[in-house]
Design a protein around this motif. Structure first.
Motif, PDB file in Angstrom:
ATOM      1  N   LEU A   2       0.818  -1.205   0.000  1.00 14.88           N
ATOM      2  CA  LEU A   2       0.000   0.000   0.000  1.00 14.88           C
ATOM      3  C   LEU A   2       0.855   1.260   0.000  1.00 14.88           C
ATOM      4  N   ALA A   3       1.978   1.208   0.697  1.00 21.47           N
ATOM      5  CA  ALA A   3       2.871   2.362   0.721  1.00 21.47           C
ATOM      6  C   ALA A   3       3.395   2.665  -0.679  1.00 21.47           C
ATOM      7  N   ALA A   4       3.717   1.610  -1.421  1.00 18.68           N
ATOM      8  CA  ALA A   4       4.209   1.786  -2.787  1.00 18.68           C
ATOM      9  C   ALA A   4       3.122   2.373  -3.682  1.00 18.68           C
ATOM     10  N   LYS A   5       1.892   1.899  -3.512  1.00 17.70           N
ATOM     11  CA  LYS A   5       0.774   2.414  -4.307  1.00 17.70           C
ATOM     12  C   LYS A   5       0.482   3.867  -3.942  1.00 17.70           C
ATOM     13  N   GLN A   6       0.658   4.214  -2.681  1.00 16.68           N
ATOM     14  CA  GLN A   6       0.466   5.592  -2.263  1.00 16.68           C
ATOM     15  C   GLN A   6       1.471   6.512  -2.942  1.00 16.68           C
ATOM     16  N   ARG A   7       2.705   6.044  -3.089  1.00 18.02           N
ATOM     17  CA  ARG A   7       3.718   6.844  -3.768  1.00 18.02           C
ATOM     18  C   ARG A   7       3.359   7.054  -5.236  1.00 18.02           C
ATOM     19  N   VAL A   8       2.786   6.018  -5.852  1.00 19.60           N
ATOM     20  CA  VAL A   8       2.412   6.120  -7.265  1.00 19.60           C
ATOM     21  C   VAL A   8       1.370   7.218  -7.470  1.00 19.60           C
ATOM     22  N   VAL A   9       0.374   7.278  -6.603  1.00 16.31           N
ATOM     23  CA  VAL A   9      -0.691   8.266  -6.798  1.00 16.31           C
ATOM     24  C   VAL A   9      -0.320   9.645  -6.268  1.00 16.31           C
ATOM     25  N   ALA A  10       0.469   9.698  -5.201  1.00 13.08           N
ATOM     26  CA  ALA A  10       0.756  10.969  -4.553  1.00 13.08           C
ATOM     27  C   ALA A  10       2.070  11.609  -4.993  1.00 13.08           C
ATOM     28  N   GLN A  11       3.021  10.798  -5.491  1.00 11.81           N
ATOM     29  CA  GLN A  11       4.328  11.329  -5.879  1.00 11.81           C
ATOM     30  C   GLN A  11       4.696  10.907  -7.292  1.00 11.81           C
ATOM     31  N   ASN A  12       3.706  10.807  -8.143  1.00  6.58           N
ATOM     32  CA  ASN A  12       3.945  10.328  -9.499  1.00  6.58           C
ATOM     33  C   ASN A  12       4.879  11.263 -10.269  1.00  6.58           C
ATOM     34  N   PRO A  13       5.792  10.715 -11.062  1.00  7.39           N
ATOM     35  CA  PRO A  13       6.702  11.551 -11.852  1.00  7.39           C
ATOM     36  C   PRO A  13       5.988  12.525 -12.786  1.00  7.39           C
ATOM     37  N   LEU A  14       4.740  12.240 -13.141  1.00  7.02           N
ATOM     38  CA  LEU A  14       4.008  13.155 -14.013  1.00  7.02           C
ATOM     39  C   LEU A  14       3.862  14.531 -13.377  1.00  7.02           C
ATOM     40  N   TYR A  15       3.806  14.577 -12.052  1.00  6.43           N
ATOM     41  CA  TYR A  15       3.655  15.852 -11.362  1.00  6.43           C
ATOM     42  C   TYR A  15       4.896  16.735 -11.494  1.00  6.43           C
ATOM     43  N   ARG A  16       5.985  16.168 -12.010  1.00  2.00           N
ATOM     44  CA  ARG A  16       7.238  16.926 -12.096  1.00  2.00           C
ATOM     45  C   ARG A  16       7.635  17.298 -13.527  1.00  2.00           C
ATOM     46  N   VAL A  17       6.749  17.099 -14.481  1.00  2.00           N
ATOM     47  CA  VAL A  17       7.110  17.349 -15.881  1.00  2.00           C
ATOM     48  C   VAL A  17       7.038  18.819 -16.272  1.00  2.00           C
ATOM     49  N   GLY A  18       6.441  19.636 -15.432  1.00  2.00           N
ATOM     50  CA  GLY A  18       6.330  21.050 -15.751  1.00  2.00           C
ATOM     51  C   GLY A  18       5.103  21.371 -16.581  1.00  2.00           C
ATOM     52  N   ARG A  19       5.094  22.553 -17.123  1.00  2.00           N
ATOM     53  CA  ARG A  19       3.943  23.027 -17.867  1.00  2.00           C
ATOM     54  C   ARG A  19       3.759  22.253 -19.174  1.00  2.00           C
ATOM     55  N   LEU A  20       2.526  21.938 -19.487  1.00  2.00           N
ATOM     56  CA  LEU A  20       2.214  21.239 -20.731  1.00  2.00           C
ATOM     57  C   LEU A  20       2.424  22.191 -21.907  1.00  2.00           C
ATOM     58  N   PRO A  21       3.044  21.731 -22.985  1.00  2.00           N
ATOM     59  CA  PRO A  21       3.177  22.598 -24.162  1.00  2.00           C
ATOM     60  C   PRO A  21       1.839  22.738 -24.877  1.00  2.00           C
ATOM     61  N   ALA A  22       1.668  23.793 -25.608  1.00  2.00           N
ATOM     62  CA  ALA A  22       0.446  23.963 -26.401  1.00  2.00           C
ATOM     63  C   ALA A  22       0.496  23.041 -27.608  1.00  2.00           C
ATOM     64  N   SER A  23      -0.636  22.479 -27.958  1.00  4.20           N
ATOM     65  CA  SER A  23      -0.687  21.619 -29.142  1.00  4.20           C
ATOM     66  C   SER A  23      -0.783  22.442 -30.420  1.00  4.20           C
ATOM     67  N   HIS A  24      -1.134  23.715 -30.295  1.00  6.06           N
ATOM     68  CA  HIS A  24      -1.362  24.608 -31.433  1.00  6.06           C
ATOM     69  C   HIS A  24      -2.536  24.127 -32.281  1.00  6.06           C
ATOM     70  N   CYS A  25      -3.419  23.360 -31.673  1.00  6.46           N
ATOM     71  CA  CYS A  25      -4.595  22.858 -32.377  1.00  6.46           C
ATOM     72  C   CYS A  25      -5.793  23.762 -32.126  1.00  6.46           C
ATOM     73  N   LYS A  26      -6.559  24.006 -33.172  1.00  2.00           N
ATOM     74  CA  LYS A  26      -7.822  24.713 -33.025  1.00  2.00           C
ATOM     75  C   LYS A  26      -8.916  23.709 -32.682  1.00  2.00           C
ATOM     76  N   GLU A  27     -10.040  24.229 -32.186  1.00  3.19           N
ATOM     77  CA  GLU A  27     -11.179  23.354 -31.970  1.00  3.19           C
ATOM     78  C   GLU A  27     -11.552  22.721 -33.308  1.00  3.19           C
ATOM     79  N   PRO A  28     -11.799  21.416 -33.359  1.00  2.00           N
ATOM     80  CA  PRO A  28     -12.225  20.803 -34.622  1.00  2.00           C
ATOM     81  C   PRO A  28     -13.418  21.550 -35.204  1.00  2.00           C
ATOM     82  N   ALA A  29     -13.350  21.888 -36.477  1.00  2.00           N
ATOM     83  CA  ALA A  29     -14.376  22.716 -37.103  1.00  2.00           C
ATOM     84  C   ALA A  29     -15.663  21.954 -37.393  1.00  2.00           C
TER      85      ALA A  29
END
Length: 238
Positions: A2-29
């Motif tokens: 359970l401790a390992a699973k707690q680390r996965v949800v609470a300290q996931n590496p995704l939280y450290r990737v920084g700001r998401l880049p823009a896709s430069h996509c418009k709303e589908p027309a």
């Protein structure tokens, strides 16, 4: 374990990737006037989501895989075995109900129909990200050890509100290109503030207030670190 699973949800590496880049996509027309059009809308949208999330997931140290898209109608059986407006199943499939979208566009506010589509597909994609980075599996294990329905529902709300937050992260990063501005932004804000589980049969997705708060939090921050619902207080994921 359970401790390992707690680390996965609470300290996931995704939280450290920084700001998401823009896709430069418009709303589908394309507009949701037919099943084919709904499929085209979601296909284009998911392609843009892939463009941004693939390098981010890989930066966090995980393997990326694009989700499968399943567009169904009220008369067909979805691959996720549900008849809701949208769903994600563990096999990596996003199921979107074309009948729901077409009816909304035909009968109700057209801008509301579009903002609902944009939010829902990005929300289900958020579940896909959770699966790729191990949060879905870890949360399921945590749930199996919980005692009582209230504890399980709380865990479910953390998962669901995080998915909505991640949907906000994508739109926030791409806000200038989509664009999320003017009447579209106002209707989107209305849409996310009127999606809550207080009108359903069980409290498993979060109240409309919590849903709006977490989705806007992701939008304003533009980074997955804003979406750590697993370290948030119980009150904030009510």
């Amino acid at each position: 374990m359970l401790a390992a699973k707690q680390r996965v949800v609470a300290q996931n590496p995704l939280y450290r990737v920084g700001r998401l880049p823009a896709s430069h996509c418009k709303e589908p027309a394309v507009r949701p006037t037919s099943v084919a059009n709904v499929r085209k809308y979601y296909t284009e949208y998911i392609r843009c989501l892939d463009k941004v999330w693939k390098p981010v997931v890989e930066k966090a140290g995980f393997t990326f895989q694009s989700p499968r898209l399943d567009v169904f109608t009220g008369k067909t059986r979805t691959l996720c075995d549900v008849q809701d407006s949208a769903a994600y199943c563990g096999s990596g499939t996003i199921s979107m109900n074309a009948t729901f979208d077409i009816d909304n566009y035909r009968k109700y506010n057209k801008l509301w129909a579009r903002t609902t589509m944009a939010h829902l597909v990005a929300h289900e994609y958020g579940h896909h990200i959770q699966r790729l980075i191990g949060i879905s599996d870890a949360s399921a294990t945590r749930t199996s050890y919980l005692k009582g329905a209230d504890a399980s529902l709380l865990e479910s709300r953390r998962i669901e509100l995080q998915a909505s937050c991640l949907s906000g992260v994508y739109l926030g990063a791409d806000r200038s290109y989509f664009p999320v501005a003017g009447s579209w932004r106002q209707r989107w804000l209305w849409t996310i503030s009127h999606r809550g589980d207080e009108w359903g049969t069980q409290r498993d997705h979060g109240s409309s207030k919590s849903h709006s708060r977490w989705t806007r939090r992701g939008f304003d921050a533009g980074t997955p670190s804003a979406c750590n619902t697993f370290t948030a207080s119980t009150a904030s994921v009510a």
